[in-house]
Scaffold this active site. Sequence first.
Site, mmCIF file in Angstrom:
data_model
loop_
_atom_site.group_PDB
_atom_site.id
_atom_site.type_symbol
_atom_site.label_atom_id
_atom_site.label_comp_id
_atom_site.label_asym_id
_atom_site.label_seq_id
_atom_site.Cartn_x
_atom_site.Cartn_y
_atom_site.Cartn_z
ATOM 1 N N GLU A 101 1.200 3.942 -2.861
ATOM 2 C CA GLU A 101 1.071 5.279 -2.282
ATOM 3 C C GLU A 101 2.310 5.676 -1.491
ATOM 4 O O GLU A 101 2.231 6.456 -0.547
ATOM 5 C CB GLU A 101 -0.173 5.351 -1.391
ATOM 6 C CG GLU A 101 -1.478 5.238 -2.164
ATOM 7 C CD GLU A 101 -2.705 5.468 -1.305
ATOM 8 O OE1 GLU A 101 -2.546 5.867 -0.133
ATOM 9 O OE2 GLU A 101 -3.824 5.251 -1.805
ATOM 10 N N HIS A 156 0.832 -1.208 0.000
ATOM 11 C CA HIS A 156 0.000 0.000 0.000
ATOM 12 C C HIS A 156 0.860 1.248 0.000
ATOM 13 O O HIS A 156 0.712 2.136 -0.839
ATOM 14 C CB HIS A 156 -0.943 0.003 1.206
ATOM 15 C CG HIS A 156 -1.991 1.067 1.131
ATOM 16 N ND1 HIS A 156 -1.734 2.388 1.437
ATOM 17 C CD2 HIS A 156 -3.297 1.011 0.778
ATOM 18 C CE1 HIS A 156 -2.841 3.097 1.269
ATOM 19 N NE2 HIS A 156 -3.799 2.286 0.880
ATOM 20 N N HIS A 200 -7.213 -1.584 -4.710
ATOM 21 C CA HIS A 200 -5.843 -1.369 -5.184
ATOM 22 C C HIS A 200 -5.366 -2.540 -6.035
ATOM 23 O O HIS A 200 -4.738 -2.345 -7.086
ATOM 24 C CB HIS A 200 -4.899 -1.165 -4.002
ATOM 25 C CG HIS A 200 -5.001 0.187 -3.369
ATOM 26 N ND1 HIS A 200 -4.885 1.362 -4.082
ATOM 27 C CD2 HIS A 200 -5.204 0.552 -2.076
ATOM 28 C CE1 HIS A 200 -5.015 2.391 -3.259
ATOM 29 N NE2 HIS A 200 -5.213 1.926 -2.046
#
Length: 261
Positions: free
Chosen positions: A175, A144, A207
């Site tokens: 991210e 992530h 995602h």
Amino acid sequence: MKEKALLAVSFGTSHEDTRQKTIGAVEQALSDAFGGWQVEAAYTSPTIRRILAGRGQAVPSPEEAMEAMAAQGVRRLLVQPTHLICGEEYDKLCKAVWQREGLFERVQMGQPLLYDLEDYKAVAQAVCEALPVEPEEALVLMGHGTPHPMNAVYPALQYVFQSLGMGHVFLGTVEGWPDGPDVVARVQAAGYRKAALAPLMLVAGDHAKNDMAGPEPDSWKSLLEGAGLPVRCILQGLGELEAIQQMYVEHARRALAAWQD
């Protein structure tokens, strides 16, 4: 109502095809391991809670769950997050828990999945055992990522993969850093001819389906294919792996041992 309770706290997901296989499986593993305890679940994401409520699936926030359990007579509470790192979501959870500590006689917090070096090694081993590769194929993992300083977990875990002889694994984040283009460049430089692409996330949700495996030009699948690498996508969250489920159980047991010291 039992006086001892375990609260399993997740960020949450609105994707039903992965929710029970991942978050639900971790919650079940915790419930099986803590027989005789009241085991409840909570989600930290207000957006996901709102989406699920619209479907008639009510999941409380950690604050709501704690207040309800205290009102029901729970005196000792063990909180086990399913977060991967001690990042922003974990920090917010800790703040919420300690603000309500006075509702109980004793509260103990468990650790997220990637807490110390032994956790890194165990996750690396579990991932590579679950995701074997073909000759000349790289295993590309999408984490992530976060602007939080704990984003450093991801490059550290990359080093652990390498130090354990798993040099075919390339880890980046959607991210944070390393990002997708950086990962693609490293795969190319290493001379791999194809790639297996999988999420390093508890669930295979938005995602994984879009940023990783989607058709958009900036998805990791598209970036790898644009670099001339055939790609196979593996939409499997970490929560589906029994070894990962048991790591969360062990973290909860660790927290309980500290509670009993």
